[in-house]
Write a protein that holds these residues in place. Structure first.
Motif, PDB file in Angstrom:
ATOM      1  N   CYS A   1      31.674  33.056  25.821  1.00 19.16           N
ATOM      2  CA  CYS A   1      32.222  34.031  27.012  1.00 19.16           C
ATOM      3  C   CYS A   1      33.234  32.870  27.655  1.00 19.16           C
ATOM      4  O   CYS A   1      34.473  32.878  27.736  1.00 19.16           O
ATOM      5  CB  CYS A   1      31.632  35.057  28.394  1.00 19.16           C
ATOM      6  N   ILE A   2      32.670  31.210  27.836  1.00 13.59           N
ATOM      7  CA  ILE A   2      33.324  30.640  28.519  1.00 13.59           C
ATOM      8  C   ILE A   2      34.359  29.576  27.725  1.00 13.59           C
ATOM      9  O   ILE A   2      35.534  29.367  27.882  1.00 13.59           O
ATOM     10  CB  ILE A   2      32.075  29.717  28.806  1.00 13.59           C
ATOM     11  N   ASP A   3      33.795  29.524  26.351  1.00 15.62           N
ATOM     12  CA  ASP A   3      34.611  28.924  25.061  1.00 15.62           C
ATOM     13  C   ASP A   3      35.583  29.472  25.048  1.00 15.62           C
ATOM     14  O   ASP A   3      37.091  29.041  24.843  1.00 15.62           O
ATOM     15  CB  ASP A   3      34.212  28.457  23.881  1.00 15.62           C
ATOM     16  N   ALA A   4      35.587  30.585  24.653  1.00 21.21           N
ATOM     17  CA  ALA A   4      37.172  31.766  24.595  1.00 21.21           C
ATOM     18  C   ALA A   4      37.706  31.913  25.720  1.00 21.21           C
ATOM     19  O   ALA A   4      38.927  32.068  25.069  1.00 21.21           O
ATOM     20  CB  ALA A   4      36.012  33.203  24.413  1.00 21.21           C
ATOM     21  N   ALA A   5      37.450  31.589  26.827  1.00 25.71           N
ATOM     22  CA  ALA A   5      38.137  31.944  27.824  1.00 25.71           C
ATOM     23  C   ALA A   5      39.235  30.711  28.269  1.00 25.71           C
ATOM     24  O   ALA A   5      40.153  30.690  28.330  1.00 25.71           O
ATOM     25  CB  ALA A   5      37.535  32.292  29.563  1.00 25.71           C
ATOM     26  N   LEU A   6      38.120  29.655  27.857  1.00 21.05           N
ATOM     27  CA  LEU A   6      39.067  28.251  28.285  1.00 21.05           C
ATOM     28  C   LEU A   6      40.037  28.413  27.211  1.00 21.05           C
ATOM     29  O   LEU A   6      41.498  27.794  26.914  1.00 21.05           O
ATOM     30  CB  LEU A   6      37.938  26.733  27.535  1.00 21.05           C
ATOM     31  N   ALA A   7      39.943  28.381  25.655  1.00 26.30           N
ATOM     32  CA  ALA A   7      40.893  28.798  25.249  1.00 26.30           C
ATOM     33  C   ALA A   7      42.006  29.388  25.214  1.00 26.30           C
ATOM     34  O   ALA A   7      43.292  29.412  24.612  1.00 26.30           O
ATOM     35  CB  ALA A   7      40.219  29.309  23.327  1.00 26.30           C
ATOM     36  N   ALA A   8      40.953  30.686  25.360  1.00 21.54           N
ATOM     37  CA  ALA A   8      42.617  31.707  26.110  1.00 21.54           C
ATOM     38  C   ALA A   8      43.120  31.910  27.116  1.00 21.54           C
ATOM     39  O   ALA A   8      45.224  31.735  26.754  1.00 21.54           O
ATOM     40  CB  ALA A   8      41.635  32.972  25.966  1.00 21.54           C
TER      41      ALA A   8
ATOM     42  N   GLY B   1      41.968  43.285  29.877  1.00 23.74           N
ATOM     43  CA  GLY B   1      40.551  43.543  29.893  1.00 23.74           C
ATOM     44  C   GLY B   1      40.006  44.954  29.393  1.00 23.74           C
ATOM     45  O   GLY B   1      38.794  45.424  28.952  1.00 23.74           O
ATOM     46  N   GLY B   2      40.622  46.114  29.088  1.00 20.12           N
ATOM     47  CA  GLY B   2      41.007  46.593  29.010  1.00 20.12           C
ATOM     48  C   GLY B   2      40.269  47.202  27.951  1.00 20.12           C
ATOM     49  O   GLY B   2      39.809  48.556  27.612  1.00 20.12           O
ATOM     50  N   ILE B   3      40.376  46.253  26.832  1.00 15.24           N
ATOM     51  CA  ILE B   3      39.536  46.364  25.466  1.00 15.24           C
ATOM     52  C   ILE B   3      38.191  46.897  25.871  1.00 15.24           C
ATOM     53  O   ILE B   3      37.958  47.715  24.314  1.00 15.24           O
ATOM     54  CB  ILE B   3      39.777  45.638  24.590  1.00 15.24           C
ATOM     55  N   ARG B   4      37.991  46.345  27.051  1.00 19.39           N
ATOM     56  CA  ARG B   4      36.231  46.458  27.150  1.00 19.39           C
ATOM     57  C   ARG B   4      35.970  48.209  26.807  1.00 19.39           C
ATOM     58  O   ARG B   4      35.069  48.056  28.164  1.00 19.39           O
ATOM     59  CB  ARG B   4      35.691  45.465  27.792  1.00 19.39           C
ATOM     60  N   ASN B   5      36.963  48.973  27.582  1.00 17.86           N
ATOM     61  CA  ASN B   5      36.591  50.223  27.888  1.00 17.86           C
ATOM     62  C   ASN B   5      35.607  50.711  26.062  1.00 17.86           C
ATOM     63  O   ASN B   5      34.893  52.066  27.182  1.00 17.86           O
ATOM     64  CB  ASN B   5      37.422  51.109  27.413  1.00 17.86           C
TER      65      ASN B   5
ATOM     66  N   SER C   1      45.062  34.421  36.080  1.00 17.83           N
ATOM     67  CA  SER C   1      45.093  35.838  35.865  1.00 17.83           C
ATOM     68  C   SER C   1      43.430  35.822  36.014  1.00 17.83           C
ATOM     69  O   SER C   1      43.073  34.928  35.780  1.00 17.83           O
ATOM     70  CB  SER C   1      45.438  36.257  34.236  1.00 17.83           C
ATOM     71  N   THR C   2      43.444  36.931  36.514  1.00 14.58           N
ATOM     72  CA  THR C   2      42.061  37.302  36.948  1.00 14.58           C
ATOM     73  C   THR C   2      41.757  38.600  36.862  1.00 14.58           C
ATOM     74  O   THR C   2      42.382  39.394  36.568  1.00 14.58           O
ATOM     75  CB  THR C   2      41.539  36.839  38.662  1.00 14.58           C
ATOM     76  N   SER C   3      40.499  39.094  36.430  1.00 13.70           N
ATOM     77  CA  SER C   3      40.284  40.883  36.148  1.00 13.70           C
ATOM     78  C   SER C   3      40.316  41.647  37.566  1.00 13.70           C
ATOM     79  O   SER C   3      39.992  41.812  38.060  1.00 13.70           O
ATOM     80  CB  SER C   3      38.848  40.723  35.076  1.00 13.70           C
ATOM     81  N   SER C   4      41.412  42.567  37.089  1.00 11.60           N
ATOM     82  CA  SER C   4      41.387  43.991  38.007  1.00 11.60           C
ATOM     83  C   SER C   4      41.349  43.304  39.407  1.00 11.60           C
ATOM     84  O   SER C   4      41.556  43.666  40.318  1.00 11.60           O
ATOM     85  CB  SER C   4      40.038  44.685  37.496  1.00 11.60           C
ATOM     86  N   TYR C   5      41.798  42.647  39.078  1.00 16.50           N
ATOM     87  CA  TYR C   5      42.277  41.417  40.926  1.00 16.50           C
ATOM     88  C   TYR C   5      40.982  40.172  41.637  1.00 16.50           C
ATOM     89  O   TYR C   5      41.417  39.874  42.874  1.00 16.50           O
ATOM     90  CB  TYR C   5      43.255  42.050  41.912  1.00 16.50           C
TER      91      TYR C   5
ATOM     92  N   ILE D   1      34.256  35.255  32.271  1.00 20.63           N
ATOM     93  CA  ILE D   1      35.808  34.600  31.805  1.00 20.63           C
ATOM     94  C   ILE D   1      36.712  34.532  33.543  1.00 20.63           C
ATOM     95  O   ILE D   1      37.433  33.396  32.754  1.00 20.63           O
ATOM     96  CB  ILE D   1      35.775  35.980  31.170  1.00 20.63           C
ATOM     97  N   ASP D   2      36.040  34.707  34.666  1.00 19.05           N
ATOM     98  CA  ASP D   2      37.608  34.415  36.003  1.00 19.05           C
ATOM     99  C   ASP D   2      37.166  33.132  35.761  1.00 19.05           C
ATOM    100  O   ASP D   2      38.316  32.705  36.057  1.00 19.05           O
ATOM    101  CB  ASP D   2      37.445  35.182  36.831  1.00 19.05           C
ATOM    102  N   ALA D   3      36.212  32.658  36.173  1.00 16.77           N
ATOM    103  CA  ALA D   3      36.240  31.451  36.032  1.00 16.77           C
ATOM    104  C   ALA D   3      36.483  29.733  35.540  1.00 16.77           C
ATOM    105  O   ALA D   3      36.720  29.637  35.223  1.00 16.77           O
ATOM    106  CB  ALA D   3      34.375  30.723  36.168  1.00 16.77           C
TER     107      ALA D   3
END
Lengths: 249, 249
Positions: B111-118, B136-140, A38-42, A112-114
């Motif tokens: 950020c990277i740790d959380a994304a790897l886990a996700a 990602g919309g929760i970051r609005n 997955s990637t944020s907003s493509y 996050i994307d990376a």
């Protein structure tokens, strides 16, 4: 339990590899899997640099530690946060999106994307019975790493991923208790509960090291963390990241 | 090609789920898989909040879009960057590591740790024939999200992951050409080459949308990106992140 979950749960970092390069097909598949994440907003705000040049690998291994397995492995991937591509987009579309690109939000998106892409790559490699290890050590000296890898503005090398045929299999390291990581319906920040959970985890980790070192090491997790954080490593990062055009505001 | 790689390459985001909650066992396994991911220096700098409370889910769905599938799914996980645990460690060990915790470096680590886990969690869910979508919309509106989820200092909700039994399967979206993502031995920043690659990709994406909308949509990728970036979304992020005790220097 299925084969995918089994493989995920069987992860351990490998730091010793046979002298046997990955095939072009393996590299292609690993990158293809990275891109399927997955990637944020493509936006696909990352790029991957494969390093095979012996001199460059030796230099990166030195900068990252030294860590011999950054030089000696089947393949070395460097994952980068990348908004350079969006500078080109901006030129192609005749827009000025500098303010967006330089926001903390887009810095988070790119990191996050990376990382999502990298974890797909790691698991794809492990599914081929290869071993992997993430290398945060390249962040010790990012300017030097950037010079070696010709990193342009709006790109940041975040970490490397070494992949190869394992020479030695390491042990799985116990994780924090799930009750400490996972919260229901809201964060449970009760300090005494944390102290109890981390105390229990310390005992687990201490046993883990003691058994594997014939009693020579008895580290606790909180002791390791406090020692690591006291080192105040990589405090130059803010300046480097902003110089690369990220998170200025 | 093996079953793991097949599953990784078959990813598509699912935005419509049956009204059927995940079992406790499924949730436990997904979190266990998240925790099996690599982590920087063993820090495990993330936490996961599972949200089942109907009122909280409805509010989060509103804040994130509105996006109905944030409310209607099998389970909602919120992945957070977490250094609160390290504040407790600091207290337990009698050290002061504030400077480390507030560095840009540790923000990146979290950020990277959380994304790897996700991504492990996402793939574990997909391996059970569940569908997933990152939110990602929760970051609005992170302050409001933080209030709903009782987020303490040194924790940042980064994104959500909705998981469930798919009602409708979407199509796989074509990724950037591998030649644009993957570089050998150094970043190839040749602008004309990028323009050519992105032009080719635009044609692919335009065809993709045209076929799926009976010719109603013909978006290009660079057009989408320019439009998205012109919106300058979430420019409050720097202030929020620093208020939470991250990346002050």
């Amino acid at each position: 339990m299925n084969t995918i979950i089994e493989k995920i749960l069987d992860h351990r970092s490998i730091r010793s590899f046979e002298d046997r390069p990955l095939s072009e097909e393996q590299i292609h598949t690993i990158v293809e899997c990275a891109q399927a994440a997955s990637t944020s907003s493509y936006i696909q705000a990352y790029s991957i640099i494969g390093v095979t040049d012996a001199e460059k690998k030796a230099k990166l291994a030195e900068l990252a530690g030294p860590q011999s397995y950054v030089e000696e492995n089947g393949h070395l991937f460097v994952f980068c946060a990348d908004l350079y591509r969006q500078d080109i987009v901006s030129e192609m579309e005749g827009t000025d999106v500098t303010e967006s690109l330089e926001s903390t939000e887009k810095f988070m998106v790119a990191c996050i994307d990376a990382a999502l892409a990298a974890q797909n790559a790691a698991l794809a490699a492990e599914s081929m019975d290869l071993g992997i290890c993430y290398i945060g050590g390249i962040r010790n000296h990012l300017q030097e790493v950037s010079d070696i890898l010709n990193i342009p503005h709006r790109v940041i090398p975040l970490f490397a991923l070494v992949v190869g045929y394992p020479k030695n299999w390491s042990d799985k390291k116990p994780r924090l208790p799930q009750s400490n990581i996972y919260h229901e319906n809201g964060y449970q920040e009760d300090k005494q509960e944390f102290i109890n959970q981390l105390g229990g985890y310390n005992a687990t980790i201490s046993d883990y090291y003691e058994q594997r070192t014939n009693g020579k090491r008895k580290d606790t997790w909180t002791g390791q963390m406090a020692g690591m954080l006291e080192k105040k490593s990589r405090l130059y990062m803010k300046d480097y990241v902003e110089k690369q055009g990220f998170k200025k505001h």
